[in-house]
Design an enzyme around this catalytic site. Structure first.
Site, PDB file in Angstrom:
ATOM      1  N   HIS A  94       0.125  -0.938   0.205  1.00  0.00           N
ATOM      2  CA  HIS A  94       0.058   0.415   0.099  1.00  0.00           C
ATOM      3  C   HIS A  94       0.786   1.115   0.563  1.00  0.00           C
ATOM      4  O   HIS A  94       1.784   1.112   0.501  1.00  0.00           O
ATOM      5  CB  HIS A  94      -1.097  -0.143   0.964  1.00  0.00           C
TER       6      HIS A  94
ATOM      7  N   ASP B 295     -15.689   3.191   6.979  1.00  0.00           N
ATOM      8  CA  ASP B 295     -15.034   3.668   6.333  1.00  0.00           C
ATOM      9  C   ASP B 295     -14.915   4.902   5.862  1.00  0.00           C
ATOM     10  O   ASP B 295     -13.995   6.032   5.116  1.00  0.00           O
ATOM     11  CB  ASP B 295     -12.973   3.572   6.053  1.00  0.00           C
TER      12      ASP B 295
ATOM     13  N   ARG C 298     -14.643  13.418   6.703  1.00  0.00           N
ATOM     14  CA  ARG C 298     -13.221  13.840   6.692  1.00  0.00           C
ATOM     15  C   ARG C 298     -12.942  15.246   5.719  1.00  0.00           C
ATOM     16  O   ARG C 298     -12.080  15.720   6.177  1.00  0.00           O
ATOM     17  CB  ARG C 298     -12.692  12.360   7.575  1.00  0.00           C
TER      18      ARG C 298
ATOM     19  N   SER D 247      -8.157   3.742   9.037  1.00  0.00           N
ATOM     20  CA  SER D 247      -8.453   3.998   7.276  1.00  0.00           C
ATOM     21  C   SER D 247      -7.344   2.933   6.438  1.00  0.00           C
ATOM     22  O   SER D 247      -8.719   2.033   6.506  1.00  0.00           O
ATOM     23  CB  SER D 247      -8.613   5.223   6.807  1.00  0.00           C
TER      24      SER D 247
ATOM     25  N   LYS E 240      -8.575  -1.538   5.962  1.00  0.00           N
ATOM     26  CA  LYS E 240      -9.021  -2.163   4.701  1.00  0.00           C
ATOM     27  C   LYS E 240      -8.115  -2.671   4.080  1.00  0.00           C
ATOM     28  O   LYS E 240      -8.816  -4.008   3.545  1.00  0.00           O
ATOM     29  CB  LYS E 240      -8.843  -1.278   3.823  1.00  0.00           C
TER      30      LYS E 240
END
Length: 433
Positions: A82, A161, A168, A183, A187
């Protein structure tokens, strides 16, 4: 229990219990707690923060707000990667084929780009015929057969989320480390890979603007991952200028192919090789990173990494191969940014370049915006390189020329020069385990 009580507690810096966080998230998902109430709580969290237990509890609630994906039927130690988002961040399209060619299953469910940051799915969809909409069963089957799949997330992964992130974004509470960590990890944990490497970007084109912020986020992510029994590590990397030379979708796919052929820009290749070496050690394919690095270089030299890329796009429906993609035309060349003086490039702000690519059609401000796959920017020169006045620094591609002069002007304002030689930014800054 009432949401106003939670707002009051957090406003004064008090800790929220597991039960209170459960009540808040579930109530918000059911519509029993309203946007304006959660907005107030988010602002209190933004200023007062969450401790490690609160961050864990929030992550757990978001994780279990929807489906989880069981990848246990994939053979071997599965790895995922990620990135926290940047400009020209083509690493997944290179890293996946690299590590898969070295025998490590790479199972990545990815997202789309928003604002100045590009999305891996948007890049893949620039490939004619390719589908990122794989069922979980097809995703698992593809990874077992060729060792590699990059696809979209299922519709019901962490809906808590998704809803919370939208709020947000609207309330300017995105850049809180606990909220970011919850967050990201909710995921990633929902998608059951065994090991995860995090590329935490820092600098002008990243969400984290300082190394200190990036180190705090990296530490929070690694601790949180371990709390969920995941093997997680983070690499902090520079985003002061775009990574590589391409910013866009098709143009980045073409650059990824050139890296897999051993002909790409050095900074992008170096980052992918370093990430890949760490992935192979996490997956227990090698004991030492230097051994893993040599194995990855070999997959480029013998063509196996490029073959793996071709296998992946073919499996996902592509009607073209890597060579065909290299031969494919981009959108028309709309303009060029030229050097305003003799000397060396001293700065080339990644945020401005990313925003310019979006305005050319390569990105979106809302999820409803339509992307031009052929739009983008090619960096002929990068920081530290010598330029002469009038020489081309960037090429701009797109279909709509209405803003081109303004875009060129904005980019020129974000470039600075030096009469003396300038060192290129250090790419890999720190590792957190």
């Amino acid at each position: 229990m009432h949401i106003n009580e939670l707002i009051e507690k957090k406003k004064h810096g008090q800790d929220l219990s597991s039960e209170e966080i459960h009540y808040w998230i579930q109530g918000y998902l059911k519509g029993e707690i309203k946007d304006y109430q959660v907005s107030a709580l988010l602002m209190a969290i933004y200023f007062q923060g969450l401790n490690e237990k609160e961050t864990y509890d929030l992550t757990n609630e978001l994780l279990h707000s929807g489906d989880t994906v069981d990848l246990s039927s994939i053979q071997g130690i599965k790895v995922d990667k990620h990135s926290t988002g940047g400009v020209g961040d083509t690493t997944s399209l290179v890293l996946g084929p690299l590590v898969a060619a070295a025998g490590c299953p790479f199972a990545k469910m990815s997202g789309r780009g928003l604002g100045h940051t590009g999305g891996t799915l948007d890049k893949l969809e620039a490939i004619q015929g390719l589908s990122v909409d794989l069922t979980v069963q097809d995703f698992i089957k593809q990874v077992n057969e060729i060792g590699l799949a990059i696809a979209g997330q299922t519709a019901n992964i962490t809906p808590g989320d998704k809803k919370l992130y939208s709020l947000r974004d609207a309330t300017q509470t995105v850049d809180n480390i606990s909220l970011i960590a919850a967050s990201i990890l909710s995921k990633k944990i929902a998608i059951g890979s065994d090991a995860l490497i995090l590329d935490v970007k820092v600098g002008d084109g990243a969400f984290m603007k300082t190394k200190e912020e990036a180190e705090k986020l990296s530490s929070a992510l690694v601790k949180l991952g371990k709390a969920f029994n995941r093997n997680v590590m983070a690499l902090i990397t520079s985003m002061e200028e775009p990574l590589g030379q391409a910013v866009g979708n098709l143009i980045e796919v073409q650059e990824a192919i050139r890296v897999l052929m051993g002909q790409g820009p050095q900074d992008l290749e170096d980052l992918c090789l370093n990430l890949g070496a760490k992935v192979l050690v996490l997956a227990k394919k090698f004991d030492q990173e230097d051994q893993a690095l040599e194995a990855l270089k070999e997959t480029i030299e013998n063509g196996q990494a490029l073959n793996k890329f071709n296998e992946m796009i073919k499996a996902q429906g592509a009607q073209i191969d890597a060579q065909g993609l290299l031969d494919q035309d981009l959108s028309p060349l709309l303009g060029q940014v030229t050097a305003q003086e003799d000397g060396y490039l001293a700065s080339l702000h990644a945020l401005t370049i990313g925003e310019a690519a979006r305005r050319l059609g390569a990105g979106r401000l809302t999820m409803e915006d339509v992307i031009d796959p052929g739009a983008g920017i090619y960096l002929v020169k990068k920081i530290g390189q010598k330029v002469t006045k009038g020489e081309t620094i960037l090429e701009l591609y797109g279909k709509d020329s209405s803003e081109i002069q303004e875009i060129i002007k904005d980019i020129q304002a974000a470039i600075s020069y030096s009469k003396d030689p300038v060192q290129a930014p250090t790419l890999i800054l720190h590792e957190v385990r």
